[in-house]
Design a protein around this motif. Structure first.
Motif, PDB file in Angstrom:
ATOM      1  N   LYS A 171      45.524  15.737 -36.158  1.00  0.00           N
ATOM      2  CA  LYS A 171      45.545  15.050 -34.655  1.00  0.00           C
ATOM      3  C   LYS A 171      46.338  14.485 -34.427  1.00  0.00           C
ATOM      4  N   GLN A 172      46.433  12.633 -35.478  1.00  0.00           N
ATOM      5  CA  GLN A 172      47.194  11.705 -34.690  1.00  0.00           C
ATOM      6  C   GLN A 172      48.480  11.476 -35.708  1.00  0.00           C
ATOM      7  N   ARG A 173      48.927  12.805 -36.542  1.00  0.00           N
ATOM      8  CA  ARG A 173      50.017  12.505 -37.114  1.00  0.00           C
ATOM      9  C   ARG A 173      50.920  13.953 -36.429  1.00  0.00           C
ATOM     10  N   TYR A 174      50.248  15.274 -35.601  1.00  0.00           N
ATOM     11  CA  TYR A 174      50.140  16.064 -34.744  1.00  0.00           C
ATOM     12  C   TYR A 174      51.328  14.894 -33.757  1.00  0.00           C
ATOM     13  N   ASP A 175      49.949  14.595 -32.476  1.00  0.00           N
ATOM     14  CA  ASP A 175      50.698  14.095 -31.297  1.00  0.00           C
ATOM     15  C   ASP A 175      51.876  12.725 -32.158  1.00  0.00           C
ATOM     16  N   LEU A 176      51.744  12.299 -32.465  1.00  0.00           N
ATOM     17  CA  LEU A 176      53.240  11.148 -33.048  1.00  0.00           C
ATOM     18  C   LEU A 176      54.158  12.580 -33.489  1.00  0.00           C
ATOM     19  N   GLY A 197      48.298   5.620 -22.457  1.00  0.00           N
ATOM     20  CA  GLY A 197      48.941   4.717 -23.971  1.00  0.00           C
ATOM     21  C   GLY A 197      47.973   3.973 -24.431  1.00  0.00           C
ATOM     22  N   MET A 198      47.694   3.010 -23.748  1.00  0.00           N
ATOM     23  CA  MET A 198      47.191   1.971 -24.459  1.00  0.00           C
ATOM     24  C   MET A 198      45.424   2.727 -25.164  1.00  0.00           C
ATOM     25  N   HIS A 199      45.191   4.200 -24.532  1.00  0.00           N
ATOM     26  CA  HIS A 199      43.808   4.363 -25.300  1.00  0.00           C
ATOM     27  C   HIS A 199      44.209   5.580 -26.674  1.00  0.00           C
ATOM     28  N   THR A 200      45.627   5.983 -26.851  1.00  0.00           N
ATOM     29  CA  THR A 200      46.874   6.806 -27.869  1.00  0.00           C
ATOM     30  C   THR A 200      46.885   5.189 -28.705  1.00  0.00           C
ATOM     31  N   SER A 201      47.350   3.727 -28.377  1.00  0.00           N
ATOM     32  CA  SER A 201      48.131   2.993 -29.081  1.00  0.00           C
ATOM     33  C   SER A 201      46.630   2.268 -29.784  1.00  0.00           C
ATOM     34  N   LEU A 202      45.774   1.800 -29.429  1.00  0.00           N
ATOM     35  CA  LEU A 202      44.882   1.317 -29.577  1.00  0.00           C
ATOM     36  C   LEU A 202      43.843   1.791 -30.739  1.00  0.00           C
ATOM     37  N   GLU A 203      43.768   3.820 -30.560  1.00  0.00           N
ATOM     38  CA  GLU A 203      43.455   4.774 -31.137  1.00  0.00           C
ATOM     39  C   GLU A 203      43.917   4.369 -32.307  1.00  0.00           C
ATOM     40  N   LEU A 204      45.237   4.307 -32.964  1.00  0.00           N
ATOM     41  CA  LEU A 204      46.437   4.590 -33.789  1.00  0.00           C
ATOM     42  C   LEU A 204      45.526   2.636 -34.791  1.00  0.00           C
ATOM     43  N   ALA A 205      46.071   1.616 -33.510  1.00  0.00           N
ATOM     44  CA  ALA A 205      46.232   0.918 -34.164  1.00  0.00           C
ATOM     45  C   ALA A 205      44.539   1.282 -34.643  1.00  0.00           C
ATOM     46  N   THR A 241      66.717  31.030 -11.464  1.00  0.00           N
ATOM     47  CA  THR A 241      66.467  30.163 -12.666  1.00  0.00           C
ATOM     48  C   THR A 241      67.608  29.265 -11.877  1.00  0.00           C
ATOM     49  N   HIS A 242      67.213  27.888 -11.498  1.00  0.00           N
ATOM     50  CA  HIS A 242      69.074  27.200 -11.007  1.00  0.00           C
ATOM     51  C   HIS A 242      68.933  25.581 -12.209  1.00  0.00           C
ATOM     52  N   HIS A 243      67.234  25.771 -12.578  1.00  0.00           N
ATOM     53  CA  HIS A 243      67.407  24.623 -13.948  1.00  0.00           C
ATOM     54  C   HIS A 243      67.020  24.198 -14.811  1.00  0.00           C
ATOM     55  N   ALA A 244      67.984  23.725 -15.457  1.00  0.00           N
ATOM     56  CA  ALA A 244      67.172  23.501 -17.112  1.00  0.00           C
ATOM     57  C   ALA A 244      67.225  21.887 -17.162  1.00  0.00           C
ATOM     58  N   ALA A 245      66.890  22.021 -18.117  1.00  0.00           N
ATOM     59  CA  ALA A 245      66.303  20.646 -19.059  1.00  0.00           C
ATOM     60  C   ALA A 245      66.113  20.685 -20.619  1.00  0.00           C
ATOM     61  N   VAL A 246      66.270  19.452 -20.876  1.00  0.00           N
ATOM     62  CA  VAL A 246      65.211  19.607 -22.482  1.00  0.00           C
ATOM     63  C   VAL A 246      64.113  18.834 -22.606  1.00  0.00           C
ATOM     64  N   VAL A 247      63.005  19.659 -23.062  1.00  0.00           N
ATOM     65  CA  VAL A 247      61.848  18.351 -23.251  1.00  0.00           C
ATOM     66  C   VAL A 247      61.855  17.888 -24.288  1.00  0.00           C
ATOM     67  N   THR A 248      62.374  16.680 -24.032  1.00  0.00           N
ATOM     68  CA  THR A 248      62.038  15.760 -25.527  1.00  0.00           C
ATOM     69  C   THR A 248      61.086  14.781 -25.778  1.00  0.00           C
ATOM     70  N   ALA A 249      59.532  14.973 -26.497  1.00  0.00           N
ATOM     71  CA  ALA A 249      58.192  14.200 -25.769  1.00  0.00           C
ATOM     72  C   ALA A 249      57.194  15.462 -25.216  1.00  0.00           C
ATOM     73  N   VAL A 250      56.005  14.972 -25.837  1.00  0.00           N
ATOM     74  CA  VAL A 250      55.071  15.696 -24.904  1.00  0.00           C
ATOM     75  C   VAL A 250      53.827  14.419 -26.020  1.00  0.00           C
ATOM     76  N   MET A 251      53.148  14.453 -24.738  1.00  0.00           N
ATOM     77  CA  MET A 251      51.884  13.639 -25.060  1.00  0.00           C
ATOM     78  C   MET A 251      50.823  13.813 -25.704  1.00  0.00           C
ATOM     79  N   PRO A 252      49.842  12.880 -26.149  1.00  0.00           N
ATOM     80  CA  PRO A 252      48.361  13.667 -27.060  1.00  0.00           C
ATOM     81  C   PRO A 252      47.679  14.022 -25.882  1.00  0.00           C
ATOM     82  N   ASP A 253      48.186  13.707 -24.129  1.00  0.00           N
ATOM     83  CA  ASP A 253      47.326  14.676 -23.866  1.00  0.00           C
ATOM     84  C   ASP A 253      47.902  15.620 -22.923  1.00  0.00           C
ATOM     85  N   GLY A 254      48.921  16.461 -24.227  1.00  0.00           N
ATOM     86  CA  GLY A 254      50.046  17.493 -23.161  1.00  0.00           C
ATOM     87  C   GLY A 254      51.294  17.106 -22.217  1.00  0.00           C
TER      88      GLY A 254
END
Length: 419
Positions: free
Chosen positions: A210-215, A83-91, A364-377
């Motif tokens: 890439k930064q736009r895609y990541d956000l 998180g610190m790496h991503t925030s610094l790069e964006l800043a 198949t016995h469980h389901a969940a929603v993908v709510t975020a994907v981080m820049p590192d995948g």
């Protein structure tokens, strides 16, 4: 406080390198925990049943728990550093954008990142607008850097205090908290909702592709809600086919993760996914003769307000059954994607692979929603029963497999073809 001069001379790659090292340590700890259980505790428990054997097996279990707890804590450190790496790069990208604006309009900058003087009244509207955007971008860059610095310091201190934890369940909670801290950092990287659209546009233009895609993958709800973001980017996040709004699906999941579902099934994980799809605008598929209970349906036809009756008579078999829903979505236009291709609004399904006395192999016995994907995948998901918000798939999967057996993770992207 991080000054502007400190920001523009920062080295975000060092945080990334450190995150990778902590990730490697976490993986080593998890592999060691699994080896101790398989090669130490299990053989002893199976073949040495007297008091001495039981005691020895217990010692191995304690050691494995310590190593598994270390995995969760080390992974927590890793995500905070990511998180610190991503925030610094964006800043820093924001800082570079304001520098380019200043140069284009002959506005000199001081060491604090602010223009040395206001443009003269005769300079024209463009120069006045550029001045306002530079000030807004400078404030945004410093806000990002300082919030990331504050959150990183606090979270690393908290994780340091948790080093002595040897209970995997408690350590997993620490990992979840670190995951939320990473999301807080990313949220601070995005301009506030009341930011001038021109400043938002200037901020967006200063980011790399890439930064736009990541956000867009990490914070779709916040990004899509900003005035000044290009409409094609918002359309990409919402879904280009227009069948349902993926951003609204994620928003519903994030806002209702700890709230009671409108109707309660014995297991609400898939019910929660259906509710999110429903609120995102996915149209119901109802059979003309058999209503929601037909063999090829998804949705509901209301009910009488008694859950025990409504769930059996007014809701489709695909509404709250994980395997039924998965197969229905794949049959009707959905596509299965790899974890590296996942994006918010996809659905995670757990398919049983390892031995489990209660769950049949291949079910198949469980389901969940993908709510975020981080820049590192790293994939973060939100679910009901048990209720979690934005927790790490990679981080939590080892605990799931320890208790339920090996799982095959299937990620499905719905593309409804019935309307």
């Amino acid at each position: 406080m991080v000054s502007y001069a400190e920001l523009i001379s920062a080295h975000p790659q060092k945080w990334k390198d450190a995150a990778d090292e902590w990730a490697a340590l976490a993986k080593f700890a998890l592999n060691a925990a699994n080896d101790v259980r398989e090669q130490g505790a299990k053989p002893l428990a199976d073949n040495w049943s007297d008091e001495v054997g039981t005691a020895a097996a217990g010692d191995f279990v304690k050691l494995a728990d310590q190593l598994e707890s270390a995995y969760d804590l080390l992974l927590g450190v890793k995500v905070v550093m990511e998180g610190m790496h991503t925030s610094l790069e964006l800043a820093m990208s924001t800082a570079h954008q304001l520098t380019d604006l200043a140069r284009a309009h002959d506005l000199g900058l001081g060491d604090d990142g602010l223009p040395l003087q206001c443009p003269a009244p005769s300079a024209g509207a463009d120069a006045q607008q550029a001045y306002a955007e530079i000030v807004a971008l400078r404030d945004q860059a410093l806000r990002q850097a300082n919030e990331a610095d504050r959150l990183t310091k606090a979270e690393l201190s908290r994780l340091t205090a948790a080093v002595g934890i040897s209970d995997p369940e408690k350590a997993l909670k620490e990992q979840n908290t670190a995951s939320h801290t990473e999301m807080e950092m990313l949220a601070a990287d995005i301009p506030k909702q009341d930011t001038d659209p021109a400043a938002v546009r200037a901020w967006w233009n200063g980011l790399s592709e890439k930064q736009r895609y990541d956000l867009m993958r990490a914070e779709p709800v916040k990004v899509a809600g900003l005035d000044g973001i290009p409409e094609d980017a918002k359309r990409e996040m919402r879904g280009t086919d227009g069948k349902f709004d993926r951003v609204k699906m994620v928003q519903y999941a994030l806002e209702h993760w700890d709230k009671k579902d409108p109707v309660q099934f014995d297991n609400n994980c898939t019910n929660f996914v259906s509710e999110a799809l429903d609120h995102a605008g996915m149209q119901h598929k109802i059979d003309f003769w058999e209503g929601a209970r037909g063999d090829d349906t998804w949705g509901n036809t209301g009910g009488i307000g008694i859950d025990s009756i409504d769930t059996r008579m007014y809701y489709s078999k695909t509404w709250a059954g994980a395997e039924n829903q998965q197969n229905f979505m794949l049959k009707h236009g959905g596509e299965e994607v790899t974890q590296s291709q996942a994006r918010p609004g996809d659905i995670i399904y757990y398919e049983q692979q390892g031995p489990n006395g209660e769950i049949e192999h291949g079910n198949t016995h469980h389901a969940a929603v993908v709510t975020a994907v981080m820049p590192d995948g790293e994939i973060k998901y939100t679910q009901h029963q048990d209720s979690y918000q934005n927790v790490s798939l990679q981080g939590r999967l080892p605990t799931t497999e320890k208790s339920e057996g090996q799982q095959r993770i299937r990620i499905v992207r719905p593309h409804p073809d019935w309307y």
